[in-house]
Design a protein around this motif. Structure first.
Motif, PDB file in Angstrom:
ATOM      1  N   GLU A  36       6.257  34.871 -48.123  1.00  0.00           N
ATOM      2  CA  GLU A  36       6.219  35.341 -47.038  1.00  0.00           C
ATOM      3  C   GLU A  36       4.610  35.576 -46.547  1.00  0.00           C
ATOM      4  O   GLU A  36       4.135  35.517 -45.394  1.00  0.00           O
ATOM      5  CB  GLU A  36       6.307  37.121 -47.118  1.00  0.00           C
ATOM      6  CG  GLU A  36       7.833  37.351 -47.221  1.00  0.00           C
ATOM      7  CD  GLU A  36       8.386  37.182 -48.576  1.00  0.00           C
ATOM      8  OE1 GLU A  36       7.847  36.724 -49.576  1.00  0.00           O
ATOM      9  OE2 GLU A  36       9.689  37.633 -48.702  1.00  0.00           O
ATOM     10  N   TYR A 124      -0.984  39.849 -43.113  1.00  0.00           N
ATOM     11  CA  TYR A 124      -0.163  38.370 -43.288  1.00  0.00           C
ATOM     12  C   TYR A 124      -1.257  37.393 -43.247  1.00  0.00           C
ATOM     13  O   TYR A 124      -1.765  37.247 -42.267  1.00  0.00           O
ATOM     14  CB  TYR A 124       1.026  38.059 -42.331  1.00  0.00           C
ATOM     15  CG  TYR A 124       2.233  39.080 -42.700  1.00  0.00           C
ATOM     16  CD1 TYR A 124       3.270  38.733 -43.622  1.00  0.00           C
ATOM     17  CD2 TYR A 124       2.390  40.448 -42.143  1.00  0.00           C
ATOM     18  CE1 TYR A 124       4.074  39.294 -43.900  1.00  0.00           C
ATOM     19  CE2 TYR A 124       3.404  40.967 -42.773  1.00  0.00           C
ATOM     20  CZ  TYR A 124       4.307  40.717 -43.555  1.00  0.00           C
ATOM     21  OH  TYR A 124       5.590  41.400 -43.910  1.00  0.00           O
ATOM     22  N   GLY A 130       4.403  38.494 -38.920  1.00  0.00           N
ATOM     23  CA  GLY A 130       4.768  39.664 -39.482  1.00  0.00           C
ATOM     24  C   GLY A 130       3.929  40.723 -38.902  1.00  0.00           C
ATOM     25  O   GLY A 130       3.058  40.773 -38.201  1.00  0.00           O
ATOM     26  N   PRO A 143       8.011  41.334 -42.380  1.00  0.00           N
ATOM     27  CA  PRO A 143       7.518  39.699 -42.230  1.00  0.00           C
ATOM     28  C   PRO A 143       8.545  39.126 -41.091  1.00  0.00           C
ATOM     29  O   PRO A 143       9.663  39.690 -40.696  1.00  0.00           O
ATOM     30  CB  PRO A 143       7.912  39.110 -43.431  1.00  0.00           C
ATOM     31  CG  PRO A 143       8.972  39.841 -44.031  1.00  0.00           C
ATOM     32  CD  PRO A 143       8.604  41.305 -43.904  1.00  0.00           C
TER      33      PRO A 143
END
Length: 190
Positions: A36, A124, A130, A143
């Motif tokens: 992620e 992020y 996200g 995310p």
């Protein structure tokens, strides 16, 4: 490289680049959840001069730079330990994870000469999509791509909303929500 060796290399990368670890080279006190790209960064603020340390690096040679002592670090990131001294403040940061759960213990050393504040930033990294929102008792990271609803569009135009991110009417793609809790209460920095 042959197509077969390239495919094998890609499979290894996908297996290794997963979970929590110190993947961010800009700060040794940032834990990143892959794939992620969610970053959890620890920093310090000292009140004597009003300065902050947001990225912690090894070997800076500037005046007033932090001193970093690396402790144990499991290959897969299941445990890390780092001690940082900066501006009269020394902390030890230990992290451990199993699966997707990360636990961090930040311990100030005894008899700190100056008062300081631990800062935590959640974002992020590397242009990954996200959102991070503040819930009443924790932070929430979601995310993926968010399609804004009318409330979000009003917020972007300057109309104040009580919760300006991720309403239940938003559409979230690649949903994997991460909740971040602290045992100490949140304090707004004056």
């Amino acid at each position: 490289m042959t197509n077969e060796s390239e495919a094998a290399y890609e499979r290894i990368q996908e297996q290794v680049a997963r979970g929590w670890n110190t993947w961010d080279t800009r700060s040794v006190l940032t834990q990143v959840l892959l794939p992620e790209g969610l970053g959890l960064s620890f920093g310090l603020k000292e009140y004597y001069r009003g300065t902050s340390l947001r990225t912690v690096q090894i070997g800076r040679r500037t005046e007033g730079a932090e001193t970093v002592t690396l402790g144990r670090h499991a290959y897969g990131g299941s445990y890390t330990e780092t001690t940082v001294s900066w501006a009269g403040i020394t902390i030890r940061v230990q992290t451990a994870h199993t699966g997707d759960d990360l636990v961090a213990l930040v311990t100030p050393t005894a008899n700190q000469q100056k008062s300081g504040l631990l800062t935590i930033a959640v974002n992020y990294l590397w242009n990954r999509p996200g959102i991070v929102s503040r819930e009443p008792d924790h932070l929430r990271a979601t995310p993926g791509t968010v399609t804004p609803d009318a409330d979000h569009l009003r917020a972007a135009a300057g109309t104040a909303l009580p919760r300006p991110v991720a309403s239940p009417r938003s559409t979230v793609v690649d949903r994997r929500i991460v909740d971040i809790f602290a045992t100490a209460p949140h304090v707004d920095d004056p």
